[in-house]
Motif scaffolding. Structure first.
Motif, PDB file in Angstrom:
ATOM      1  N   THR A   1       0.993  -1.155   0.020  1.00 44.07           N
ATOM      2  CA  THR A   1       0.094   0.067   0.046  1.00 44.07           C
ATOM      3  C   THR A   1       1.011   1.229   0.230  1.00 44.07           C
ATOM      4  O   THR A   1       1.977   1.029   0.309  1.00 44.07           O
ATOM      5  CB  THR A   1      -0.982   0.056   1.266  1.00 44.07           C
ATOM      6  N   VAL A   2       0.256   2.299  -0.367  1.00 42.07           N
ATOM      7  CA  VAL A   2       1.149   3.622  -0.344  1.00 42.07           C
ATOM      8  C   VAL A   2       0.593   4.621   0.411  1.00 42.07           C
ATOM      9  O   VAL A   2      -0.619   4.878   0.176  1.00 42.07           O
ATOM     10  CB  VAL A   2       1.159   4.110  -1.752  1.00 42.07           C
ATOM     11  N   ARG A   3       1.199   5.156   1.424  1.00 43.94           N
ATOM     12  CA  ARG A   3       0.734   6.347   2.272  1.00 43.94           C
ATOM     13  C   ARG A   3       1.561   7.433   1.885  1.00 43.94           C
ATOM     14  O   ARG A   3       1.124   8.771   2.400  1.00 43.94           O
ATOM     15  CB  ARG A   3       0.814   5.888   3.736  1.00 43.94           C
ATOM     16  N   THR A   4       2.636   7.494   1.212  1.00 45.43           N
ATOM     17  CA  THR A   4       3.581   8.587   1.204  1.00 45.43           C
ATOM     18  C   THR A   4       3.710   9.104  -0.284  1.00 45.43           C
ATOM     19  O   THR A   4       3.642   8.293  -1.274  1.00 45.43           O
ATOM     20  CB  THR A   4       4.901   8.363   1.709  1.00 45.43           C
ATOM     21  N   ASP A   5       3.813  10.240  -0.463  1.00 43.81           N
ATOM     22  CA  ASP A   5       4.073  10.917  -1.773  1.00 43.81           C
ATOM     23  C   ASP A   5       5.371  10.140  -2.446  1.00 43.81           C
ATOM     24  O   ASP A   5       5.455   9.916  -3.642  1.00 43.81           O
ATOM     25  CB  ASP A   5       4.440  12.253  -1.915  1.00 43.81           C
ATOM     26  N   GLU A   6       6.332   9.991  -1.612  1.00 46.20           N
ATOM     27  CA  GLU A   6       7.728   9.569  -2.092  1.00 46.20           C
ATOM     28  C   GLU A   6       7.520   8.174  -2.709  1.00 46.20           C
ATOM     29  O   GLU A   6       8.044   7.890  -3.805  1.00 46.20           O
ATOM     30  CB  GLU A   6       8.629   9.393  -0.887  1.00 46.20           C
ATOM     31  N   LEU A   7       6.549   7.128  -2.125  1.00 45.52           N
ATOM     32  CA  LEU A   7       6.275   6.099  -2.642  1.00 45.52           C
ATOM     33  C   LEU A   7       5.610   6.010  -3.809  1.00 45.52           C
ATOM     34  O   LEU A   7       5.598   5.362  -5.003  1.00 45.52           O
ATOM     35  CB  LEU A   7       6.061   4.921  -1.654  1.00 45.52           C
TER      36      LEU A   7
END
Ligand SMILES: Cc1cc2nc3c(=O)[nH]c(=O)nc-3n(C[C@H](O)[C@H](O)[C@H](O)COP(=O)(O)OP(=O)(O)OC[C@H]3O[C@@H](n4cnc5c(N)ncnc54)[C@H](O)[C@@H]3O)c2cc1C
Length: 321
Positions: free
Chosen positions: A61-67
């Motif tokens: 899953t993705v919670r940060t803009d970086e990922l």
């Protein structure tokens, strides 16, 4: 004697992400080593019959803009896809999670089948020893293995560490996981996307059909047992039978072609640290990272693909000073 600026121990997602960052900065004098036969660590995929099974991480899953930014690139490259989940997407690799690790490590010098057995601090830097009696010099070291394996290596090593940082390291606890892998001759009745993690029998965390997931021609299923259960039965020879009993009603066992068992000694951290890396030596030369090291503002609060990614990234930025 070979001499590297940085030695990264562990070519799981944290180590690969750190290496990618150094590479991006134009640094070339570093080496990524892993004791395994492939990069990826717990991004693990196994060939079974005419197909593949993910038996480590299934999705992320993705919670940060970086990922999030990276994920856009990986989607464009065709390395990953949106598997299920709306509005919170679960992404998975097109050809098995290990293939994503391989793509990410492309162009990076990795030394596989290389187990680091000892590190010794000298006035002019570290000496790194592997299990084939090779030794090289390294100015800095980044350790990215599961913390119990870091502790094991430090015990065999002769390095200076700061007590406070060692105590933080000791506070991290890892749990094991058992994964049953089954090859059936007929399709399963699992949901269309091949993923089930709700209303399962007690202690069963997840069941995945890899044919429906899209990485296998044959019907290959993996059954994930949770950490408590896996710890309770760790090393018992009747684990296979117990797992089958747990998921008995989901499958037509007379159609079972073969079965395998994967035992992860260190699967996920039960107790994490809210720091994205630790500077063990206090001078930026011996740093520990990995999925158990979370940023202070981490929303999920648990060890996972994204925590490994961010920890590797932050540790590499720190090492670059
Ligand atoms: C069964 C299971 C299911 C999971 N499911 C999910 C999921 O669905 N979603 C999710 O987000 N996350 C999941 N995870 C967690 C996810 O896989 C990890 O958080 C992530 O892959 C960890 O990456 P890492 O680089 O920190 O560690 P690792 O991938 O463990 O990499 C460490 C590497 O160090 C190497 N190593 C160890 N000791 C030495 C040594 N002495 N010398 C050289 N090399 C060494 C190992 O071989 C390994 O390759 C799961 C994990 C498991 C085990």
């Amino acid at each position: 004697m070979e001499h590297y600026e940085v030695t990264i121990v562990g070519a799981g997602l944290s180590g690969i992400t750190a290496a990618r960052r150094l590479h991006k900065q134009g640094r070339t004098n570093f080496i990524l080593v892993d004791k395994g036969k492939s990069v990826g660590g717990r991004l693990a995929t196994r060939r079974v019959a005419d197909g593949k099974v993910d038996h480590g991480a299934q999705f992320f899953t993705v919670r940060t803009d970086e990922l999030g930014e990276e994920v856009q690139n990986w989607l464009k490259e065709g390395w990953i896809k949106h598997w299920f989940g709306d509005p919170y997407p679960r992404y998975t690799a097109i050809d098995g999670m290990n293939s994503l690790a391989k793509h990410l490590a492309e162009g990076i010098r990795a030394s596989l089948h290389t187990k680091i057995t000892q590190i010794v601090k000298y006035p002019d830097g570290y000496r790194v020893y592997d299990d084939k009696m090779n030794v090289w010099k390294s100015d800095k070291i980044l350790l990215t293995m599961p913390v119990p394996q870091v502790m094991e290596l430090l015990k065999a090593s002769d390095v200076e560490v700061v007590d406070l940082e060692m105590n933080k390291l000791r506070s991290i606890l890892f749990e094991p996981a058992y994964v049953g892998i089954y090859h059936f001759r007929s399709p399963t009745g699992l949901p269309e996307d091949g993923h089930l993690d709700k209303n399962l029998p007690k202690d069963v965390e997840r069941v995945v059909d890899h044919q429906k997931k899209g990485i296998s021609k044959d019907t290959l299923v993996s059954v994930y047992m949770n950490g408590d259960w896996s710890r309770r039965y760790y090393g018992e020879d009747y684990v296979r039978t117990l797992i089958r009993e747990k998921v008995d009603r989901y499958f037509d066992w007379k159609d079972l072609e073969s079965e395998q068992l994967k035992r992860w000694r260190y699967a996920q951290a039960k107790k994490v640290l809210k720091e994205s890396y630790l500077d063990l030596a206090g001078d930026g030369t011996l740093v520990v990272a990995g999925d158990a090291f979370l940023r202070e503002n981490d929303e999920a609060g648990r060890t996972r693909f994204e925590s490994a990614f961010l920890s590797g990234k932050d540790a590499a930025a720190y090492l670059s000073w």
